[in-house]
Scaffold this motif. Structure first.
Motif, PDB file in Angstrom:
ATOM      1  N   HIS A 105      40.340  39.807  50.122  1.00 58.98           N
ATOM      2  CA  HIS A 105      40.440  40.653  50.267  1.00 58.98           C
ATOM      3  C   HIS A 105      41.359  41.555  50.466  1.00 58.98           C
ATOM      4  O   HIS A 105      42.322  42.424  49.778  1.00 58.98           O
ATOM      5  N   HIS A 117      37.048  48.797  48.259  1.00 63.80           N
ATOM      6  CA  HIS A 117      36.688  47.360  48.686  1.00 63.80           C
ATOM      7  C   HIS A 117      35.854  47.421  50.139  1.00 63.80           C
ATOM      8  O   HIS A 117      37.163  48.114  50.527  1.00 63.80           O
ATOM      9  N   HIS A 138      34.330  43.453  44.475  1.00 60.60           N
ATOM     10  CA  HIS A 138      34.344  41.520  43.649  1.00 60.60           C
ATOM     11  C   HIS A 138      33.355  40.974  43.165  1.00 60.60           C
ATOM     12  O   HIS A 138      32.573  40.314  44.065  1.00 60.60           O
ATOM     13  N   HIS A 194      42.069  49.013  49.207  1.00 61.31           N
ATOM     14  CA  HIS A 194      41.434  47.839  49.537  1.00 61.31           C
ATOM     15  C   HIS A 194      41.475  47.822  50.831  1.00 61.31           C
ATOM     16  O   HIS A 194      41.835  46.623  52.011  1.00 61.31           O
TER      17      HIS A 194
HETATM   18 ZN   LIG Z   1      40.888  43.621  44.707  1.00 59.33          ZN
END
Ligand SMILES: [Zn+2]
Ligand SMILES: [Zn+2]
Length: 245
Positions: free
Chosen positions: A16, A10, A41, A198
């Motif tokens: 986030h 991500h 996402h 992330h």
């Molecule tokens: Zn996530």
């Protein structure tokens, strides 16, 4: 076993996560990966990017710092009928798609039959390539049915390194993941490890997934991270069904 690809990462676009696409690809190069999937996402996730982000994925170079880049998406399963949160017009702009169960997008508390049916119906869609983190006890699954459907539809089941990290927030993930892997091993069904990074420092970090695979004596040839060309071939074969109509 040398791992050459990360199928799940991500960027800041997800809302986030904390690094840019370039920073994530740089990390992949530094880790010696040959391929990274960028899978932000999809729009049903609170705080993520807009549909036009996916419409415009074509502008991204598909090779950066010597690393192959696949511009994808992590979709949300929305119900037990297999609905997801991007339509075919936008899915056609992606290079690959993961579909996952997230608490912000589908309620917990339903039956294994309902969640399994949702994922199996989603797998019938030619644009769906990977089932993300099918290991969360909050979403019980019928693993024999899930594995059989993955094999039938040319979809890869993910071994999510983030889920397997000690103290991970998905419920009893190592137990559920092991249950799935034992069936994959018996039936010869391939899997792919995704970091679900992330932040750049998690890219290509697959240590907990690798430890579980080793513990289960899982066959190396069924782990597609060692072979980016085979990984691409699985996705291309599935997506060719969309072009046929
Ligand atoms: Zn996530
Ligand atoms: Zn996810």
């Amino acid at each position: 076993m040398k791992h050459l690809l990360d199928s799940h990462t991500h960027t800041v676009a997800s809302g986030h996560a904390y690094c840019t696409l370039l920073e994530m690809v740089r990390a992949a190069a530094d880790q010696g990966l040959e391929l990274i999937c960028i899978t932000d996402h999809a729009p049903a996730m609170e705080g993520t990017t807009c549909p036009d982000y996916f419409a415009n994925l074509g502008v991204i170079d598909r090779e950066i710092f010597g690393v192959q880049v696949m511009a994808g998406v992590e979709l949300d399963l929305l119900d037990s009928e297999g609905h997801v949160d991007l339509d075919h017009r936008l899915l056609a702009r992606t290079d690959m798609a993961i579909v996952s169960l997230h608490t912000k997008c589908i309620p917990t508390g339903d039956t294994a039959e309902a969640y399994t049916n949702g994922l199996v119906r989603a797998m019938e869609d030619p644009y769906i390539n990977i089932i993300g983190h099918p290991d969360d006890g909050r979403y019980p699954l019928d693993y024999p049915t899930l594995v059989r459907a993955a094999a039938d539809h040319g979809v890869l089941l993910e071994v999510n390194n983030s889920s397997l990290t000690p103290g991970g927030f998905r419920q009893n993930a190592p137990v559920h993941c092991a249950e799935m892997l034992k069936i994959c091993k018996k039936e010869g069904v391939p899997v792919v490890i995704g970091s679900d990074a992330h932040f750049f420092s998690y890219v290509g970090r697959h240590q907990y997934a690798e430890a579980l695979l080793k513990e289960l004596d899982f066959p190396e040839e069924l782990v597609l991270n060692r072979d980016p060309a085979a990984f691409r071939a699985v996705i291309q074969t599935k997506r060719a069904q969309a072009r046929k109509g």
